[in-house]
Design a protein around this motif. Structure first.
Motif, PDB file in Angstrom:
ATOM      1  N   THR A   1       0.782  -1.309  -0.091  1.00  0.00           N
ATOM      2  CA  THR A   1      -0.273   0.493  -0.086  1.00  0.00           C
ATOM      3  C   THR A   1       0.811   0.960   0.046  1.00  0.00           C
ATOM      4  O   THR A   1       1.383   1.431   1.427  1.00  0.00           O
ATOM      5  CB  THR A   1      -0.449  -0.310   1.150  1.00  0.00           C
ATOM      6  OG1 THR A   1      -2.102  -0.827   1.196  1.00  0.00           O
ATOM      7  CG2 THR A   1      -1.972   1.515   1.013  1.00  0.00           C
ATOM      8  N   ASP A   2       1.003   2.203  -1.029  1.00  0.00           N
ATOM      9  CA  ASP A   2       1.544   3.100  -1.056  1.00  0.00           C
ATOM     10  C   ASP A   2       3.707   2.971  -0.985  1.00  0.00           C
ATOM     11  O   ASP A   2       3.708   4.104   0.214  1.00  0.00           O
ATOM     12  CB  ASP A   2       0.336   3.768  -0.708  1.00  0.00           C
ATOM     13  CG  ASP A   2       1.694   5.859  -1.213  1.00  0.00           C
ATOM     14  OD1 ASP A   2       1.712   5.796  -1.982  1.00  0.00           O
ATOM     15  OD2 ASP A   2       1.343   6.450  -0.330  1.00  0.00           O
ATOM     16  N   PRO A   3       4.209   1.985  -0.995  1.00  0.00           N
ATOM     17  CA  PRO A   3       5.206   1.988  -0.544  1.00  0.00           C
ATOM     18  C   PRO A   3       6.132   3.029  -0.478  1.00  0.00           C
ATOM     19  O   PRO A   3       6.327   3.606  -2.379  1.00  0.00           O
ATOM     20  CB  PRO A   3       5.332   0.602  -1.338  1.00  0.00           C
ATOM     21  CG  PRO A   3       4.707   0.663  -2.420  1.00  0.00           C
ATOM     22  CD  PRO A   3       3.296   1.010  -2.250  1.00  0.00           C
ATOM     23  N   ALA A   4       7.191   3.199   0.169  1.00  0.00           N
ATOM     24  CA  ALA A   4       8.264   4.425  -0.113  1.00  0.00           C
ATOM     25  C   ALA A   4       8.868   3.013  -1.188  1.00  0.00           C
ATOM     26  O   ALA A   4       9.304   1.984  -1.451  1.00  0.00           O
ATOM     27  CB  ALA A   4       8.709   4.459   1.096  1.00  0.00           C
ATOM     28  N   PRO A   5      10.066   4.487  -1.495  1.00  0.00           N
ATOM     29  CA  PRO A   5      11.156   3.355  -2.498  1.00  0.00           C
ATOM     30  C   PRO A   5      12.288   2.410  -1.831  1.00  0.00           C
ATOM     31  O   PRO A   5      12.085   1.477  -1.484  1.00  0.00           O
ATOM     32  CB  PRO A   5      11.782   4.579  -2.874  1.00  0.00           C
ATOM     33  CG  PRO A   5      11.079   5.778  -3.098  1.00  0.00           C
ATOM     34  CD  PRO A   5       9.891   5.301  -1.539  1.00  0.00           C
ATOM     35  N   ALA A   6      12.607   2.677  -0.693  1.00  0.00           N
ATOM     36  CA  ALA A   6      13.411   1.771  -0.219  1.00  0.00           C
ATOM     37  C   ALA A   6      11.922   0.527   0.756  1.00  0.00           C
ATOM     38  O   ALA A   6      12.914  -0.064   0.610  1.00  0.00           O
ATOM     39  CB  ALA A   6      13.821   2.046   1.391  1.00  0.00           C
ATOM     40  N   GLU A   7      10.976   0.504   0.454  1.00  0.00           N
ATOM     41  CA  GLU A   7      10.504  -0.413   1.333  1.00  0.00           C
ATOM     42  C   GLU A   7       9.512  -0.785   0.193  1.00  0.00           C
ATOM     43  O   GLU A   7      10.121  -2.115  -0.088  1.00  0.00           O
ATOM     44  CB  GLU A   7       8.567  -0.302   1.495  1.00  0.00           C
ATOM     45  CG  GLU A   7       7.872  -0.840   2.170  1.00  0.00           C
ATOM     46  CD  GLU A   7       6.115  -0.505   2.471  1.00  0.00           C
ATOM     47  OE1 GLU A   7       5.791  -1.402   2.812  1.00  0.00           O
ATOM     48  OE2 GLU A   7       6.014   0.916   2.790  1.00  0.00           O
ATOM     49  N   LEU A   8      10.046  -1.073  -0.836  1.00  0.00           N
ATOM     50  CA  LEU A   8       9.551  -1.241  -2.269  1.00  0.00           C
ATOM     51  C   LEU A   8      10.275  -2.625  -3.479  1.00  0.00           C
ATOM     52  O   LEU A   8      10.464  -3.629  -3.496  1.00  0.00           O
ATOM     53  CB  LEU A   8       9.152  -0.424  -3.391  1.00  0.00           C
ATOM     54  CG  LEU A   8       8.554  -1.620  -4.940  1.00  0.00           C
ATOM     55  CD1 LEU A   8       7.842  -2.366  -4.761  1.00  0.00           C
ATOM     56  CD2 LEU A   8       8.870   0.284  -5.934  1.00  0.00           C
ATOM     57  N   VAL A   9      11.913  -1.417  -2.671  1.00  0.00           N
ATOM     58  CA  VAL A   9      13.233  -2.270  -3.277  1.00  0.00           C
ATOM     59  C   VAL A   9      13.634  -3.805  -2.367  1.00  0.00           C
ATOM     60  O   VAL A   9      13.617  -4.618  -2.772  1.00  0.00           O
ATOM     61  CB  VAL A   9      14.636  -1.805  -3.773  1.00  0.00           C
ATOM     62  CG1 VAL A   9      13.947  -0.451  -4.756  1.00  0.00           C
ATOM     63  CG2 VAL A   9      14.816  -1.081  -2.433  1.00  0.00           C
ATOM     64  N   THR A  10      12.833  -3.417  -1.347  1.00  0.00           N
ATOM     65  CA  THR A  10      13.271  -4.425  -0.530  1.00  0.00           C
ATOM     66  C   THR A  10      12.710  -5.561  -0.152  1.00  0.00           C
ATOM     67  O   THR A  10      12.672  -7.068  -0.097  1.00  0.00           O
ATOM     68  CB  THR A  10      12.743  -4.195   1.440  1.00  0.00           C
ATOM     69  OG1 THR A  10      14.818  -2.077   1.366  1.00  0.00           O
ATOM     70  CG2 THR A  10      13.872  -4.555   2.397  1.00  0.00           C
TER      71      THR A  10
END
Length: 208
Positions: free
Chosen positions: A40-49
């Motif tokens: 849900t609406d991930p920040a870039p760091a959350e998405l790549v991790t």
């Protein structure tokens, strides 16, 4: 102890080999769009991790090896100066458009890693993390940009650029870990390996 790289990236493989590790390469086949859609609406760091972790998990599920191994998944995306988060351009048109938008500016390449330690095919420890590196883009002339896109190099790399290839002519500098820009951060990987109880030096190829 086997080092399994859950990536088809030639750049990541080259970085590891240059740093003393000869990994086994196993491509995950993860549906990256599906993983992203589950956030849900991930920040870039959350998405790549999350993507890196999913790739490592997918490869671990297919593991049939006995003994011990570590599986490392990686993912990178570029946060452009205008706030858009992008992965691989995929087409020449998209690559050219992104380069035109980034020229003379600064983007932030976010790189995530997921590390799993396996024993006889079973996961016994996990660690993941990310880092961000500022990338300062030069301003290629229209002719230079056309020639670069025509090489095909930027189409299949995160953010549409490389440091180690043709793109290096047009990158004026980076603030942060250069190996992270190449797709696998050596310092971050060392730290995550330590979290799962593996010393990176134990994975180096033997010499002499």
């Amino acid at each position: 102890m086997r080092f399994v790289l859950a990536s088809a990236s030639p750049a990541r493989l080259s970085v590891l080999r240059s740093a003393g590790i000869d990994p086994v390469v196993r491509v995950s086949g993860v549906d990256e769009d599906a993983v992203a859609a589950g956030l849900t609406d991930p920040a870039p760091a959350e998405l790549v991790t999350a993507l890196a972790r999913a790739k490592a998990e997918a490869v671990a599920r297919e593991a049939t090896d006995t003994g011990e191994s570590v599986v490392v998944g990686c993912d990178s995306m570029l946060l452009m100066g205008d706030g858009e988060v992008v992965g691989k351009p995929g087409t020449a048109e998209v690559a050219a458009r992104r380069w035109a938008a980034n020229a003379g500016g600064t983007g932030h390449l976010h790189t995530g890693h997921g590390v799993l330690r396996l024993r006889d095919g079973e996961v016994v420890a996990r660690a993941d993390g990310h880092l961000s590196t500022a990338v300062h883009f030069g301003t290629p002339s229209p002719e230079e940009l056309d020639a670069y896109v025509a090489t095909g190099e930027p189409l299949q790399v995160a953010g549409g650029f490389t440091l180690e290839g043709f793109g290096g002519w047009f990158i004026e500098g980076v603030d942060g870990d250069p190996s992270g820009v190449l797709g696998i951060s050596l310092p971050l990987t060392r730290s995550l390996l330590a979290e799962v109880g593996v010393a990176v030096t134990s994975l180096w190829r033997r010499t002499g």
